[in-house]
Design a protein around this motif. Structure first.
Motif, PDB file in Angstrom:
ATOM      1  N   UNK A  13     115.726  19.538 128.613  1.00 22.84           N
ATOM      2  CA  UNK A  13     114.906  19.562 129.566  1.00 22.84           C
ATOM      3  C   UNK A  13     116.335  19.773 130.621  1.00 22.84           C
ATOM      4  N   UNK A  14     116.904  18.841 130.771  1.00 23.24           N
ATOM      5  CA  UNK A  14     117.730  18.768 131.984  1.00 23.24           C
ATOM      6  C   UNK A  14     118.666  19.290 131.558  1.00 23.24           C
ATOM      7  N   UNK A  15     119.066  19.826 129.949  1.00 22.85           N
ATOM      8  CA  UNK A  15     120.313  20.249 129.325  1.00 22.85           C
ATOM      9  C   UNK A  15     119.613  21.493 130.100  1.00 22.85           C
ATOM     10  N   UNK A  16     119.171  22.056 129.168  1.00 26.14           N
ATOM     11  CA  UNK A  16     118.556  23.876 129.174  1.00 26.14           C
ATOM     12  C   UNK A  16     118.226  24.215 130.859  1.00 26.14           C
ATOM     13  N   UNK A  62     110.089  26.112 140.162  1.00 26.38           N
ATOM     14  CA  UNK A  62     110.615  25.841 139.012  1.00 26.38           C
ATOM     15  C   UNK A  62     111.745  25.900 138.728  1.00 26.38           C
ATOM     16  N   UNK A  63     112.654  26.316 138.275  1.00 23.54           N
ATOM     17  CA  UNK A  63     113.843  26.719 137.262  1.00 23.54           C
ATOM     18  C   UNK A  63     114.817  26.203 138.552  1.00 23.54           C
ATOM     19  N   UNK A  64     114.317  25.914 139.806  1.00 20.94           N
ATOM     20  CA  UNK A  64     115.755  25.413 140.827  1.00 20.94           C
ATOM     21  C   UNK A  64     115.409  23.205 140.857  1.00 20.94           C
ATOM     22  N   UNK A  65     113.725  23.526 141.185  1.00 19.84           N
ATOM     23  CA  UNK A  65     113.227  21.855 141.361  1.00 19.84           C
ATOM     24  C   UNK A  65     113.157  20.698 139.990  1.00 19.84           C
ATOM     25  N   UNK A  66     112.739  22.110 139.624  1.00 19.25           N
ATOM     26  CA  UNK A  66     112.286  20.900 137.733  1.00 19.25           C
ATOM     27  C   UNK A  66     113.635  20.322 137.394  1.00 19.25           C
ATOM     28  N   UNK A  67     114.437  20.200 137.337  1.00 21.52           N
ATOM     29  CA  UNK A  67     115.521  19.768 136.847  1.00 21.52           C
ATOM     30  C   UNK A  67     116.368  18.791 137.811  1.00 21.52           C
ATOM     31  N   UNK A  68     115.475  18.818 139.043  1.00 21.09           N
ATOM     32  CA  UNK A  68     115.585  17.603 140.036  1.00 21.09           C
ATOM     33  C   UNK A  68     114.383  16.826 139.948  1.00 21.09           C
ATOM     34  N   UNK A 147     129.114  22.523 139.490  1.00 23.31           N
ATOM     35  CA  UNK A 147     127.806  21.430 139.981  1.00 23.31           C
ATOM     36  C   UNK A 147     126.734  22.170 138.674  1.00 23.31           C
ATOM     37  N   UNK A 148     125.215  22.498 138.720  1.00 21.79           N
ATOM     38  CA  UNK A 148     124.965  22.875 137.191  1.00 21.79           C
ATOM     39  C   UNK A 148     125.737  22.359 136.361  1.00 21.79           C
ATOM     40  N   UNK A 149     126.981  23.415 135.973  1.00 22.26           N
ATOM     41  CA  UNK A 149     127.990  23.267 134.328  1.00 22.26           C
ATOM     42  C   UNK A 149     127.807  22.294 134.031  1.00 22.26           C
ATOM     43  N   UNK A 150     128.385  21.121 134.970  1.00 22.34           N
ATOM     44  CA  UNK A 150     128.882  20.736 134.164  1.00 22.34           C
ATOM     45  C   UNK A 150     128.033  19.118 134.685  1.00 22.34           C
ATOM     46  N   UNK A 151     126.647  19.516 134.982  1.00 23.54           N
ATOM     47  CA  UNK A 151     125.333  19.203 134.710  1.00 23.54           C
ATOM     48  C   UNK A 151     125.095  18.861 133.477  1.00 23.54           C
ATOM     49  N   UNK A 152     124.723  19.681 133.406  1.00 17.80           N
ATOM     50  CA  UNK A 152     124.148  20.508 131.546  1.00 17.80           C
ATOM     51  C   UNK A 152     125.726  19.958 131.001  1.00 17.80           C
ATOM     52  N   UNK A 153     126.836  20.301 130.615  1.00 21.65           N
ATOM     53  CA  UNK A 153     127.657  19.140 129.752  1.00 21.65           C
ATOM     54  C   UNK A 153     127.202  17.668 129.807  1.00 21.65           C
ATOM     55  N   UNK A 154     126.926  16.880 131.069  1.00 22.79           N
ATOM     56  CA  UNK A 154     127.205  15.676 131.391  1.00 22.79           C
ATOM     57  C   UNK A 154     125.618  14.691 130.450  1.00 22.79           C
ATOM     58  N   UNK A 155     124.899  15.527 130.926  1.00 15.70           N
ATOM     59  CA  UNK A 155     123.368  15.969 130.056  1.00 15.70           C
ATOM     60  C   UNK A 155     123.400  15.951 128.302  1.00 15.70           C
ATOM     61  N   UNK A 156     124.438  16.858 128.038  1.00 16.13           N
ATOM     62  CA  UNK A 156     124.581  17.179 126.781  1.00 16.13           C
ATOM     63  C   UNK A 156     125.516  15.942 125.661  1.00 16.13           C
ATOM     64  N   UNK A 157     125.874  15.532 126.656  1.00 10.41           N
ATOM     65  CA  UNK A 157     126.923  14.378 126.039  1.00 10.41           C
ATOM     66  C   UNK A 157     125.983  13.012 126.373  1.00 10.41           C
ATOM     67  N   UNK A 158     125.438  12.997 127.119  1.00 12.87           N
ATOM     68  CA  UNK A 158     123.800  12.360 126.697  1.00 12.87           C
ATOM     69  C   UNK A 158     123.712  11.671 125.867  1.00 12.87           C
TER      70      UNK A 158
END
Length: 160
Positions: A13-16, A62-68, A147-158
């Motif tokens: 969910x965090x990645x997407x 939902x799209x903005x605060x859900x990931x938070x 920041x959002x792109x790098x966050x998605x990348x970090x979550x993917x790496x996890x």
């Protein structure tokens, strides 16, 4: 097993959702703001004022605060199990999204939006503000995009 499945689902969910936020911000940085800049200042201001009003809706929230929310949970989980593989990436992704999107929005973009909201679109002051607004708002939006792109990348790496 159920907790582990929830954890993995939350990471997906965090990645997407982080990637979705990056896409929204990217669209604004690469063509929405450029199109608004091509308009006469009064039209650009009025359109952006309208965007800043209509953005307040359940879909955007939902799209903005859900990931938070997911970021907070995943960052706490990472700190609690720091020795686990991927914990660094979860924490990094969470901090990138929280600081780079939520924080930058609150401290960078929202104050600019608030200043624009009270400006009469056809005023001389409005035109002067609009020139600065386009540059400053887009800069902070670039930061949110990265920041959002790098966050998605970090979550993917996890992911295991």
């Amino acid at each position: 097993m159920i907790l582990q499945n929830f954890h993995i689902s939350l990471i997906y969910f965090a990645v997407i959702s982080s990637a979705l936020s990056a896409g929204i911000f990217f669209a604004f940085s690469t063509f929405v703001m450029r199109a608004l800049a091509l308009q006469p200042p009064a039209s650009g201001i009025a359109t952006m004022q309208s965007i800043n009003v209509t953005v307040f809706n359940p879909w955007f929230y939902s799209a903005f605060f859900g990931p938070a929310v997911a970021c907070v949970v995943l960052a706490i989980a990472a700190l609690r199990s720091w020795e686990q593989p991927g914990a660094f990436y979860l924490l990094a992704g969470g901090l990138l999204y929280l600081a780079g999107t939520i924080g930058v929005t609150a401290l960078g973009n929202v104050p600019l939006n608030d200043a624009l909201a009270v400006m009469p679109p056809s005023s001389t002051e409005g035109a002067q503000l609009w020139s600065r607004y386009l540059t400053d708002w887009t800069f902070w939006n670039h930061v949110r995009t990265a920041a959002a792109f790098l966050a998605a990348a970090m979550f993917t790496c996890s992911l295991p």
